[in-house]
Design an enzyme around this catalytic site. Structure first.
Site, PDB file in Angstrom:
ATOM      1  N   HIS A 195     -68.654   1.591 -24.623  1.00  0.00           N
ATOM      2  CA  HIS A 195     -69.968   2.005 -24.862  1.00  0.00           C
ATOM      3  C   HIS A 195     -70.159   2.180 -26.367  1.00  0.00           C
ATOM      4  O   HIS A 195     -71.376   1.720 -26.698  1.00  0.00           O
ATOM      5  CB  HIS A 195     -70.322   3.411 -24.032  1.00  0.00           C
ATOM      6  CG  HIS A 195     -70.575   3.160 -22.816  1.00  0.00           C
ATOM      7  ND1 HIS A 195     -71.898   2.604 -22.337  1.00  0.00           N
ATOM      8  CD2 HIS A 195     -70.287   3.746 -21.773  1.00  0.00           C
ATOM      9  CE1 HIS A 195     -71.939   2.848 -21.019  1.00  0.00           C
ATOM     10  NE2 HIS A 195     -70.906   3.563 -20.477  1.00  0.00           N
TER      11      HIS A 195
ATOM     12  N   CYS B  93     -70.833   3.843 -13.669  1.00  0.00           N
ATOM     13  CA  CYS B  93     -71.331   4.264 -15.101  1.00  0.00           C
ATOM     14  C   CYS B  93     -72.754   5.066 -14.848  1.00  0.00           C
ATOM     15  O   CYS B  93     -73.440   4.450 -13.954  1.00  0.00           O
ATOM     16  CB  CYS B  93     -71.748   3.042 -15.711  1.00  0.00           C
ATOM     17  SG  CYS B  93     -72.377   3.418 -17.567  1.00  0.00           S
ATOM     18  N   LEU B  94     -72.686   6.258 -15.240  1.00  0.00           N
ATOM     19  CA  LEU B  94     -73.881   7.059 -15.069  1.00  0.00           C
ATOM     20  C   LEU B  94     -75.300   6.244 -15.435  1.00  0.00           C
ATOM     21  O   LEU B  94     -76.254   6.662 -15.269  1.00  0.00           O
ATOM     22  CB  LEU B  94     -73.755   8.252 -15.789  1.00  0.00           C
ATOM     23  CG  LEU B  94     -72.453   9.275 -15.280  1.00  0.00           C
ATOM     24  CD1 LEU B  94     -72.646  10.619 -16.191  1.00  0.00           C
ATOM     25  CD2 LEU B  94     -72.899   9.678 -13.885  1.00  0.00           C
TER      26      LEU B  94
ATOM     27  N   GLY C 298     -67.211  10.535 -17.517  1.00  0.00           N
ATOM     28  CA  GLY C 298     -67.241  10.234 -18.993  1.00  0.00           C
ATOM     29  C   GLY C 298     -68.675   9.979 -19.134  1.00  0.00           C
ATOM     30  O   GLY C 298     -69.587   9.611 -18.373  1.00  0.00           O
TER      31      GLY C 298
ATOM     32  N   GLN D 262     -75.536   6.691 -24.352  1.00  0.00           N
ATOM     33  CA  GLN D 262     -75.946   7.066 -22.851  1.00  0.00           C
ATOM     34  C   GLN D 262     -76.971   8.198 -22.955  1.00  0.00           C
ATOM     35  O   GLN D 262     -77.781   8.055 -22.370  1.00  0.00           O
ATOM     36  CB  GLN D 262     -74.968   7.403 -21.960  1.00  0.00           C
ATOM     37  CG  GLN D 262     -74.062   6.153 -21.642  1.00  0.00           C
ATOM     38  CD  GLN D 262     -72.778   6.486 -20.546  1.00  0.00           C
ATOM     39  OE1 GLN D 262     -71.838   6.982 -20.974  1.00  0.00           O
ATOM     40  NE2 GLN D 262     -73.353   6.190 -19.425  1.00  0.00           N
TER      41      GLN D 262
ATOM     42  N   HIS E 200     -63.634   2.320 -20.708  1.00  0.00           N
ATOM     43  CA  HIS E 200     -65.259   2.106 -20.445  1.00  0.00           C
ATOM     44  C   HIS E 200     -66.049   2.952 -21.420  1.00  0.00           C
ATOM     45  O   HIS E 200     -66.944   2.367 -21.960  1.00  0.00           O
ATOM     46  CB  HIS E 200     -65.340   2.890 -19.157  1.00  0.00           C
ATOM     47  CG  HIS E 200     -66.604   2.906 -18.636  1.00  0.00           C
ATOM     48  ND1 HIS E 200     -67.067   2.233 -17.367  1.00  0.00           N
ATOM     49  CD2 HIS E 200     -67.737   3.740 -18.991  1.00  0.00           C
ATOM     50  CE1 HIS E 200     -68.355   2.391 -17.283  1.00  0.00           C
ATOM     51  NE2 HIS E 200     -68.798   3.270 -18.243  1.00  0.00           N
ATOM     52  N   GLU E 201     -65.584   4.144 -21.984  1.00  0.00           N
ATOM     53  CA  GLU E 201     -66.286   5.049 -22.598  1.00  0.00           C
ATOM     54  C   GLU E 201     -66.303   4.454 -24.193  1.00  0.00           C
ATOM     55  O   GLU E 201     -67.004   4.112 -24.865  1.00  0.00           O
ATOM     56  CB  GLU E 201     -65.872   6.446 -22.858  1.00  0.00           C
ATOM     57  CG  GLU E 201     -66.229   7.114 -21.331  1.00  0.00           C
ATOM     58  CD  GLU E 201     -67.303   6.944 -20.591  1.00  0.00           C
ATOM     59  OE1 GLU E 201     -68.390   6.685 -21.493  1.00  0.00           O
ATOM     60  OE2 GLU E 201     -67.435   6.863 -19.459  1.00  0.00           O
TER      61      GLU E 201
HETATM   62 NI    NI Z   1     -70.592   4.178 -18.603  1.00  0.00          NI
END
Ligand code: NI
Length: 156
Positions: free
Chosen positions: A134, A88-89, A46, A51, A130-131
């Protein structure tokens, strides 16, 4: 195909709230394509627009069943609970335990700005939460109980 730079944890953009997408433009189309490329290249499941430094309500997810694009997503319903590691990236190499609903139903728009609903359990439910967090400037690290630990792979 274009890979965008993924912003890391200490970048202030990740703490800001996103604005809704009012209409589909070439720029937003390009953003979505680039976000998918960037997510796949980083082996993530995701990615949210902040991000890559864009404060728009755009999310891409793929937990292995094909890409899901969510524009202006909102959570309609949740059920149950799951507790497990999340990553998380924007926080590479780390994970931490977060409790999320086990079932989530989301309302969003697709790339044609058509409203649709999508539901998921387990990893997909976790990815929705999660997304969408963000987009409100919320990092999973603020929800972790027991601290972060290193991982050898990235799953979100
Ligand atoms: Ni993330």
């Amino acid at each position: 195909m274009a890979i965008r730079t993924i912003r890391l944890e200490d970048d202030p953009v990740l703490g800001k709230k996103c604005r809704p997408v009012e209409k589909m433009t070439d720029k937003i189309h390009q953003l979505i394509d680039d976000m998918l490329d960037t997510m796949y290249e980083a082996n993530g499941v995701g990615l949210a627009a902040p991000q890559v430094g864009i404060l728009k309500k755009v999310v891409v997810i793929d937990v292995g069943d094909g890409p899901i694009v969510l524009i202006n997503p909102q959570i309609l319903e949740t059920e149950g609970e799951q507790t497990g590691d999340e990553g998380c990236l924007s926080v590479p190499g780390m994970a931490g335990e977060v409790t999320r609903p086990n079932y989530v139903k989301v309302k969003a728009m697709n790339e044609n700005m058509e409203v649709f609903e999508v539901e998921g359990t387990e990893l997909l439910a976790r990815a929705f939460c999660h997304e969408i967090d963000h987009l409100d400037g919320i990092m999973y690290t603020s929800l972790v109980k027991g601290g972060l630990h290193p991982v050898e792979y990235q799953d979100e």
